[in-house]
Design a protein around this motif. Structure first.
Motif, PDB file in Angstrom:
ATOM      1  N   ASP A   1       3.943  12.240  -9.629  1.00 46.67           N
ATOM      2  CA  ASP A   1       3.152  13.463  -9.690  1.00 46.67           C
ATOM      3  C   ASP A   1       3.762  14.638  -8.936  1.00 46.67           C
ATOM      4  O   ASP A   1       3.318  15.770  -9.083  1.00 46.67           O
ATOM      5  N   ARG A   2       4.772  14.356  -8.096  1.00 50.68           N
ATOM      6  CA  ARG A   2       5.441  15.412  -7.315  1.00 50.68           C
ATOM      7  C   ARG A   2       4.446  16.205  -6.484  1.00 50.68           C
ATOM      8  O   ARG A   2       4.486  17.433  -6.431  1.00 50.68           O
ATOM      9  N   CYS A   3       3.526  15.505  -5.842  1.00 54.35           N
ATOM     10  CA  CYS A   3       2.528  16.188  -5.024  1.00 54.35           C
ATOM     11  C   CYS A   3       2.198  15.335  -3.803  1.00 54.35           C
ATOM     12  O   CYS A   3       2.510  14.146  -3.738  1.00 54.35           O
ATOM     13  N   THR A   4       1.587  15.976  -2.827  1.00 55.83           N
ATOM     14  CA  THR A   4       1.190  15.289  -1.604  1.00 55.83           C
ATOM     15  C   THR A   4       0.114  14.248  -1.884  1.00 55.83           C
ATOM     16  O   THR A   4      -0.814  14.495  -2.657  1.00 55.83           O
ATOM     17  N   ILE A   5       0.260  13.103  -1.239  1.00 55.52           N
ATOM     18  CA  ILE A   5      -0.746  12.047  -1.310  1.00 55.52           C
ATOM     19  C   ILE A   5      -1.226  11.750   0.108  1.00 55.52           C
ATOM     20  O   ILE A   5      -0.431  11.455   0.990  1.00 55.52           O
ATOM     21  N   ALA A   6      -2.521  11.858   0.325  1.00 54.40           N
ATOM     22  CA  ALA A   6      -3.142  11.423   1.577  1.00 54.40           C
ATOM     23  C   ALA A   6      -4.004  10.222   1.261  1.00 54.40           C
ATOM     24  O   ALA A   6      -4.760  10.234   0.292  1.00 54.40           O
ATOM     25  N   TYR A   7      -3.888   9.170   2.040  1.00 55.41           N
ATOM     26  CA  TYR A   7      -4.591   7.942   1.692  1.00 55.41           C
ATOM     27  C   TYR A   7      -4.982   7.164   2.942  1.00 55.41           C
ATOM     28  O   TYR A   7      -4.525   7.458   4.047  1.00 55.41           O
ATOM     29  N   THR A   8      -5.842   6.172   2.734  1.00 48.50           N
ATOM     30  CA  THR A   8      -6.302   5.308   3.810  1.00 48.50           C
ATOM     31  C   THR A   8      -5.920   3.873   3.472  1.00 48.50           C
ATOM     32  O   THR A   8      -6.228   3.393   2.380  1.00 48.50           O
ATOM     33  N   CYS A   9      -5.268   3.194   4.397  1.00 53.96           N
ATOM     34  CA  CYS A   9      -4.840   1.815   4.166  1.00 53.96           C
ATOM     35  C   CYS A   9      -6.050   0.878   4.230  1.00 53.96           C
ATOM     36  O   CYS A   9      -7.130   1.285   4.680  1.00 53.96           O
TER      37      CYS A   9
ATOM     38  N   PHE B   1      -6.932  -1.213   6.253  1.00 53.53           N
ATOM     39  CA  PHE B   1      -7.460  -1.427   7.599  1.00 53.53           C
ATOM     40  C   PHE B   1      -7.917  -0.120   8.254  1.00 53.53           C
ATOM     41  O   PHE B   1      -8.128  -0.069   9.457  1.00 53.53           O
ATOM     42  N   GLY B   2      -8.054   0.926   7.449  1.00 53.59           N
ATOM     43  CA  GLY B   2      -8.684   2.152   7.921  1.00 53.59           C
ATOM     44  C   GLY B   2      -7.771   3.200   8.513  1.00 53.59           C
ATOM     45  O   GLY B   2      -8.254   4.191   9.073  1.00 53.59           O
ATOM     46  N   LEU B   3      -6.459   3.040   8.403  1.00 48.33           N
ATOM     47  CA  LEU B   3      -5.518   4.018   8.951  1.00 48.33           C
ATOM     48  C   LEU B   3      -5.192   5.083   7.907  1.00 48.33           C
ATOM     49  O   LEU B   3      -4.871   4.768   6.758  1.00 48.33           O
ATOM     50  N   SER B   4      -5.270   6.332   8.322  1.00 47.29           N
ATOM     51  CA  SER B   4      -4.956   7.452   7.440  1.00 47.29           C
ATOM     52  C   SER B   4      -3.470   7.760   7.494  1.00 47.29           C
ATOM     53  O   SER B   4      -2.866   7.783   8.570  1.00 47.29           O
ATOM     54  N   GLU B   5      -2.887   8.020   6.325  1.00 52.69           N
ATOM     55  CA  GLU B   5      -1.478   8.342   6.213  1.00 52.69           C
ATOM     56  C   GLU B   5      -1.293   9.390   5.129  1.00 52.69           C
ATOM     57  O   GLU B   5      -2.196   9.659   4.342  1.00 52.69           O
ATOM     58  N   ALA B   6      -0.097   9.977   5.071  1.00 51.80           N
ATOM     59  CA  ALA B   6       0.199  10.961   4.033  1.00 51.80           C
ATOM     60  C   ALA B   6       1.693  10.950   3.727  1.00 51.80           C
ATOM     61  O   ALA B   6       2.517  10.664   4.594  1.00 51.80           O
ATOM     62  N   ILE B   7       2.013  11.244   2.482  1.00 48.17           N
ATOM     63  CA  ILE B   7       3.399  11.406   2.039  1.00 48.17           C
ATOM     64  C   ILE B   7       3.511  12.786   1.399  1.00 48.17           C
ATOM     65  O   ILE B   7       2.773  13.103   0.457  1.00 48.17           O
ATOM     66  N   ILE B   8       4.418  13.600   1.924  1.00 46.05           N
ATOM     67  CA  ILE B   8       4.626  14.963   1.428  1.00 46.05           C
ATOM     68  C   ILE B   8       5.999  15.023   0.774  1.00 46.05           C
ATOM     69  O   ILE B   8       7.003  14.678   1.405  1.00 46.05           O
TER      70      ILE B   8
ATOM     71  N   ALA C   1      -3.259   7.099  11.773  1.00 46.57           N
ATOM     72  CA  ALA C   1      -4.357   7.446  12.682  1.00 46.57           C
ATOM     73  C   ALA C   1      -5.682   7.027  12.063  1.00 46.57           C
ATOM     74  O   ALA C   1      -5.846   7.056  10.843  1.00 46.57           O
ATOM     75  N   PHE C   2      -6.616   6.649  12.919  1.00 50.96           N
ATOM     76  CA  PHE C   2      -7.984   6.431  12.473  1.00 50.96           C
ATOM     77  C   PHE C   2      -8.697   7.772  12.426  1.00 50.96           C
ATOM     78  O   PHE C   2      -8.397   8.683  13.196  1.00 50.96           O
ATOM     79  N   ARG C   3      -9.652   7.875  11.528  1.00 49.95           N
ATOM     80  CA  ARG C   3     -10.431   9.110  11.423  1.00 49.95           C
ATOM     81  C   ARG C   3     -11.573   9.086  12.433  1.00 49.95           C
ATOM     82  O   ARG C   3     -12.418   8.197  12.401  1.00 49.95           O
ATOM     83  N   ASP C   4     -11.542  10.058  13.316  1.00 51.11           N
ATOM     84  CA  ASP C   4     -12.595  10.295  14.302  1.00 51.11           C
ATOM     85  C   ASP C   4     -12.637   9.222  15.397  1.00 51.11           C
ATOM     86  O   ASP C   4     -12.558   9.538  16.568  1.00 51.11           O
ATOM     87  N   ALA C   5     -12.766   7.960  15.027  1.00 50.53           N
ATOM     88  CA  ALA C   5     -12.848   6.883  16.026  1.00 50.53           C
ATOM     89  C   ALA C   5     -12.350   5.592  15.393  1.00 50.53           C
ATOM     90  O   ALA C   5     -12.466   5.400  14.183  1.00 50.53           O
ATOM     91  N   PRO C   6     -11.802   4.693  16.203  1.00 52.79           N
ATOM     92  CA  PRO C   6     -11.341   3.419  15.635  1.00 52.79           C
ATOM     93  C   PRO C   6     -12.521   2.557  15.223  1.00 52.79           C
ATOM     94  O   PRO C   6     -13.628   2.688  15.760  1.00 52.79           O
TER      95      PRO C   6
ATOM     96  N   CYS D   1       0.832  -1.207   0.000  1.00 51.38           N
ATOM     97  CA  CYS D   1       0.000   0.000   0.000  1.00 51.38           C
ATOM     98  C   CYS D   1       0.865   1.254   0.000  1.00 51.38           C
ATOM     99  O   CYS D   1       0.657   2.171  -0.799  1.00 51.38           O
ATOM    100  N   ASP D   2       1.873   1.288   0.887  1.00 51.94           N
ATOM    101  CA  ASP D   2       2.751   2.457   0.964  1.00 51.94           C
ATOM    102  C   ASP D   2       3.505   2.672  -0.343  1.00 51.94           C
ATOM    103  O   ASP D   2       3.639   3.804  -0.830  1.00 51.94           O
TER     104      ASP D   2
END
Length: 202
Positions: free
Chosen positions: A107-115, A117-124, A141-146, A96-97
């Protein structure tokens, strides 16, 4: 650069940082620097400050993926616990990563994504003019609640019951140790990292 809306999509792409107004450029006759503008202490301070604000792991990597600075690599969180016990989970995690890292490379741009299993990540991306010279990784991190543990547990067992089943309680506790952030706070963390990235290379 535009704000990143991570409320309604798994993958959010931003404007090429090399074209942002905040980027300080050197004269075209100079070669890219091989070292970050800030010293190691400053990088560590940035990583630790952003981690303390958000609870996220923060890692600054060179183009060859060597680590410059990091904070918040919690071995007690959900992702770490599953990776430590399951080769299949680790394989899916890296797959996934790597898929999103390729998008950053292309694309030379920020990517925010969800794995899966529901974990949010980002690559800048860290840019020097048109060249990508490093990355800032934010996660997880999970969004709002696990999610509900039993639902997640069934998904884990379907992936790798042999290796994960003996560690049910450890993984349940790890789920509780994993940070949860609202979409707004995740967006703010990405924006702070982008501002830092825009000034990391002279």
């Amino acid at each position: 650069c535009p704000l990143y809306d991570i409320l309604n999509t798994e993958v959010t792409q931003g404007t090429n940082l090399a074209n942002c107004g905040e980027k300080t450029r050197m004269s075209s006759g100079m070669q890219p620097k091989n070292e970050l503008l800030f010293n190691k202490q400053t990088l560590d301070q940035f990583a630790l400050a952003l981690h303390r604000l958000t609870g996220l792991h923060v890692g600054l990597h060179n183009r060859d993926y060597s680590l410059y600075a990091a904070a918040g690599d919690d071995v007690r969180n959900f992702c770490a616990a599953c990776r430590n016990h399951s080769p299949a989970f680790l394989h899916n995690c890296l797959k996934c990563d790597n898929a999103h890292l390729k998008k950053v490379l292309n694309d030379r741009c920020t990517i925010a994504y969800t794995c899966p299993f529901g974990l949010s990540e980002a690559i800048i991306p860290l840019m020097w003019q048109e060249d990508l010279v490093g990355y800032i990784f934010l996660g997880q991190a999970f969004r709002d609640a696990p999610p509900e543990f039993e639902t997640l547990w069934e998904k884990l067992l379907a992936l790798d019951e042999t290796h994960l089943y003996p560690h049910r309680e450890e993984i349940r506790r790890a789920l509780e140790n994993t940070p949860c952030l609202s979409a707004e706070k995740l967006t703010a963390a990405i924006q702070l990292a982008e501002i830092f990235a825009a000034h990391t290379y002279a």
